[in-house]
Structures are given as structure tokens and as C-alpha cells.
Design a protein around this motif. Sequence first.
Motif, PDB file in Angstrom:
ATOM      1  N   CYS A 101       0.841  -1.197   0.000  1.00 38.62           N
ATOM      2  CA  CYS A 101       0.000   0.000   0.000  1.00 38.62           C
ATOM      3  C   CYS A 101       0.875   1.245   0.000  1.00 38.62           C
ATOM      4  O   CYS A 101       1.759   1.370   0.847  1.00 38.62           O
ATOM      5  N   PRO A 102       0.648   2.169  -0.920  1.00 38.27           N
ATOM      6  CA  PRO A 102       1.338   3.453  -0.797  1.00 38.27           C
ATOM      7  C   PRO A 102       0.972   4.076   0.548  1.00 38.27           C
ATOM      8  O   PRO A 102      -0.189   4.004   0.978  1.00 38.27           O
ATOM      9  N   ALA A 103       1.927   4.634   1.242  1.00 39.04           N
ATOM     10  CA  ALA A 103       1.702   5.184   2.580  1.00 39.04           C
ATOM     11  C   ALA A 103       0.716   6.352   2.548  1.00 39.04           C
ATOM     12  O   ALA A 103      -0.036   6.550   3.503  1.00 39.04           O
ATOM     13  N   GLU A 104       0.721   7.119   1.463  1.00 40.33           N
ATOM     14  CA  GLU A 104      -0.154   8.287   1.350  1.00 40.33           C
ATOM     15  C   GLU A 104      -0.645   8.429  -0.086  1.00 40.33           C
ATOM     16  O   GLU A 104       0.025   7.985  -1.022  1.00 40.33           O
ATOM     17  N   SER A 156       0.256 -10.857   6.704  1.00 38.98           N
ATOM     18  CA  SER A 156       0.036 -10.412   8.075  1.00 38.98           C
ATOM     19  C   SER A 156       0.106  -8.900   8.129  1.00 38.98           C
ATOM     20  O   SER A 156       0.941  -8.291   7.457  1.00 38.98           O
ATOM     21  N   VAL A 157      -0.778  -8.322   8.929  1.00 37.02           N
ATOM     22  CA  VAL A 157      -0.799  -6.878   9.123  1.00 37.02           C
ATOM     23  C   VAL A 157      -0.622  -6.622  10.615  1.00 37.02           C
ATOM     24  O   VAL A 157      -1.331  -7.211  11.437  1.00 37.02           O
ATOM     25  N   THR A 158       0.348  -5.780  10.955  1.00 36.08           N
ATOM     26  CA  THR A 158       0.597  -5.408  12.352  1.00 36.08           C
ATOM     27  C   THR A 158      -0.003  -4.034  12.597  1.00 36.08           C
ATOM     28  O   THR A 158       0.264  -3.092  11.856  1.00 36.08           O
ATOM     29  N   TYR A 159      -0.837  -3.964  13.637  1.00 39.04           N
ATOM     30  CA  TYR A 159      -1.530  -2.733  14.009  1.00 39.04           C
ATOM     31  C   TYR A 159      -1.032  -2.236  15.358  1.00 39.04           C
ATOM     32  O   TYR A 159      -0.709  -3.035  16.237  1.00 39.04           O
ATOM     33  N   ASN A 160      -1.020  -0.916  15.524  1.00 38.36           N
ATOM     34  CA  ASN A 160      -0.734  -0.304  16.819  1.00 38.36           C
ATOM     35  C   ASN A 160      -2.058   0.217  17.373  1.00 38.36           C
ATOM     36  O   ASN A 160      -2.535   1.274  16.944  1.00 38.36           O
ATOM     37  N   PRO A 161      -2.681  -0.514  18.309  1.00 37.93           N
ATOM     38  CA  PRO A 161      -3.988  -0.096  18.818  1.00 37.93           C
ATOM     39  C   PRO A 161      -3.942   1.184  19.661  1.00 37.93           C
ATOM     40  O   PRO A 161      -4.981   1.784  19.912  1.00 37.93           O
ATOM     41  N   LYS A 162      -2.760   1.618  20.055  1.00 41.97           N
ATOM     42  CA  LYS A 162      -2.637   2.827  20.866  1.00 41.97           C
ATOM     43  C   LYS A 162      -2.646   4.098  20.023  1.00 41.97           C
ATOM     44  O   LYS A 162      -2.829   5.188  20.539  1.00 41.97           O
ATOM     45  N   LEU A 184      -6.092   6.232  13.550  1.00 40.39           N
ATOM     46  CA  LEU A 184      -6.182   7.037  12.343  1.00 40.39           C
ATOM     47  C   LEU A 184      -7.589   6.830  11.811  1.00 40.39           C
ATOM     48  O   LEU A 184      -7.948   5.711  11.443  1.00 40.39           O
ATOM     49  N   SER A 185      -8.399   7.869  11.841  1.00 41.87           N
ATOM     50  CA  SER A 185      -9.816   7.783  11.468  1.00 41.87           C
ATOM     51  C   SER A 185     -10.534   6.695  12.262  1.00 41.87           C
ATOM     52  O   SER A 185     -11.352   5.949  11.741  1.00 41.87           O
ATOM     53  N   GLY A 186     -10.190   6.570  13.529  1.00 44.23           N
ATOM     54  CA  GLY A 186     -10.845   5.617  14.410  1.00 44.23           C
ATOM     55  C   GLY A 186     -10.302   4.200  14.336  1.00 44.23           C
ATOM     56  O   GLY A 186     -10.722   3.337  15.095  1.00 44.23           O
ATOM     57  N   LEU A 187      -9.378   3.945  13.432  1.00 42.63           N
ATOM     58  CA  LEU A 187      -8.810   2.605  13.269  1.00 42.63           C
ATOM     59  C   LEU A 187      -7.380   2.570  13.812  1.00 42.63           C
ATOM     60  O   LEU A 187      -6.671   3.571  13.751  1.00 42.63           O
ATOM     61  N   PRO A 188      -6.937   1.389  14.296  1.00 45.65           N
ATOM     62  CA  PRO A 188      -5.548   1.311  14.753  1.00 45.65           C
ATOM     63  C   PRO A 188      -4.583   1.504  13.584  1.00 45.65           C
ATOM     64  O   PRO A 188      -4.843   1.037  12.472  1.00 45.65           O
ATOM     65  N   ARG A 189      -3.492   2.212  13.828  1.00 44.49           N
ATOM     66  CA  ARG A 189      -2.526   2.508  12.767  1.00 44.49           C
ATOM     67  C   ARG A 189      -1.831   1.240  12.283  1.00 44.49           C
ATOM     68  O   ARG A 189      -1.431   0.389  13.070  1.00 44.49           O
ATOM     69  N   ILE A 190      -1.703   1.124  10.971  1.00 48.31           N
ATOM     70  CA  ILE A 190      -0.988   0.007  10.364  1.00 48.31           C
ATOM     71  C   ILE A 190       0.503   0.300  10.443  1.00 48.31           C
ATOM     72  O   ILE A 190       0.954   1.353   9.993  1.00 48.31           O
ATOM     73  N   GLU A 191       1.255  -0.638  11.012  1.00 43.09           N
ATOM     74  CA  GLU A 191       2.691  -0.435  11.137  1.00 43.09           C
ATOM     75  C   GLU A 191       3.497  -1.339  10.215  1.00 43.09           C
ATOM     76  O   GLU A 191       4.625  -1.013   9.886  1.00 43.09           O
ATOM     77  N   GLN A 192       2.949  -2.478   9.857  1.00 46.33           N
ATOM     78  CA  GLN A 192       3.701  -3.414   9.031  1.00 46.33           C
ATOM     79  C   GLN A 192       2.757  -4.278   8.215  1.00 46.33           C
ATOM     80  O   GLN A 192       1.692  -4.661   8.703  1.00 46.33           O
ATOM     81  N   LEU A 193       3.170  -4.574   6.985  1.00 42.45           N
ATOM     82  CA  LEU A 193       2.434  -5.478   6.097  1.00 42.45           C
ATOM     83  C   LEU A 193       3.460  -6.456   5.557  1.00 42.45           C
ATOM     84  O   LEU A 193       4.476  -6.049   4.981  1.00 42.45           O
ATOM     85  N   GLU A 194       3.221  -7.747   5.771  1.00 45.12           N
ATOM     86  CA  GLU A 194       4.173  -8.769   5.345  1.00 45.12           C
ATOM     87  C   GLU A 194       3.421  -9.882   4.637  1.00 45.12           C
ATOM     88  O   GLU A 194       2.451 -10.407   5.173  1.00 45.12           O
TER      89      GLU A 194
END
Length: 140
Positions: free
Chosen positions: A24-27, A119-125, A128-138
Motif C-alpha cells: 500500500c502506498p503510505a499516502e 500479516s498486518v501489524t496494528y498499533n492499537p494505541k 487514524l480515522s478511528g482505526l488502529p494505525r498500520i505499522e507493518q504489512l508482510e
Amino acid sequence: MSRILMAAGLFVVLAGEALAAPQCPAEVETQQQLTAAIPGWRDLRNKTPHRVSQVTFYDGQPSEQVSLAPDATRKVRDREVSTWQFASSSERRIWIECGYAGTSISLAQELPAGTKSCSVTYNPKVRLSGLPRIEQLECK
């Protein structure tokens, strides 16, 4: 093994590791406009780019709306990791869709043949728009 990390708001590929799946493009930047003027109001444009906020996997093209739920979600330290397993015997192809905060624009792409899991790693803390931030996609 493919590994993508989010650093300074951008996904980066670690040196020496082959890229197995689209990332995914970051922005993304968009141009939105009103379909009709609203009397007494002036529309203003925010030029802030939209950050990736969600990843969805599909069995077939996203327009068919067969989204896949993760096969497992586990907690790793203070992160959540969701994993999708893909059957290699399926004749249908798996697609990834990247959604972006603050816009209805999303990007989709077919995963390479032979992709077995993602696998997608999320930071629940961090939200972003109410969803946990995506930190890693593998994907493998």
C-alpha cells in the motif's frame, strides 16, 4: 521472506529481501469537490495527504465484495497482528485493497500467484480515522 516496515510514514523494503506482494502506498493525494455549491458557504480545500488506514483482502476482485476475515489475530507485545492464509488450490485470485483516511478513494491490486499468507501489524494505541494505525504489512 518479504517484510515492509513503516518508518517516518513510509513503507520501506528491508535490504536483501524479495518483495512478494504489492504494498500500500503510505499516502495518496486527492482532489475532492462539491457537486453543487451551498448558498452562503464557501468550500475550502485541505491539501493534507491521506494516510493508509486499512487493508482488506478479497477472494476475487474487490468489486465482487468477497472480503476475507483474518484467520488469526494475536497480541505481540503491545501490537495486534492479523494473519490471512490463502489456499494455493483456489482458482480464484486474492486481491489487496488499501483504504485511506479522510477519503473514499482506495487502491486495489491482485496479489502475485503463490502468495500463501499476509500479516498486518496494528498499533492499537495510535488511531487514524478511528482505526488502529498500520505499522507493518508482510506477505509470503
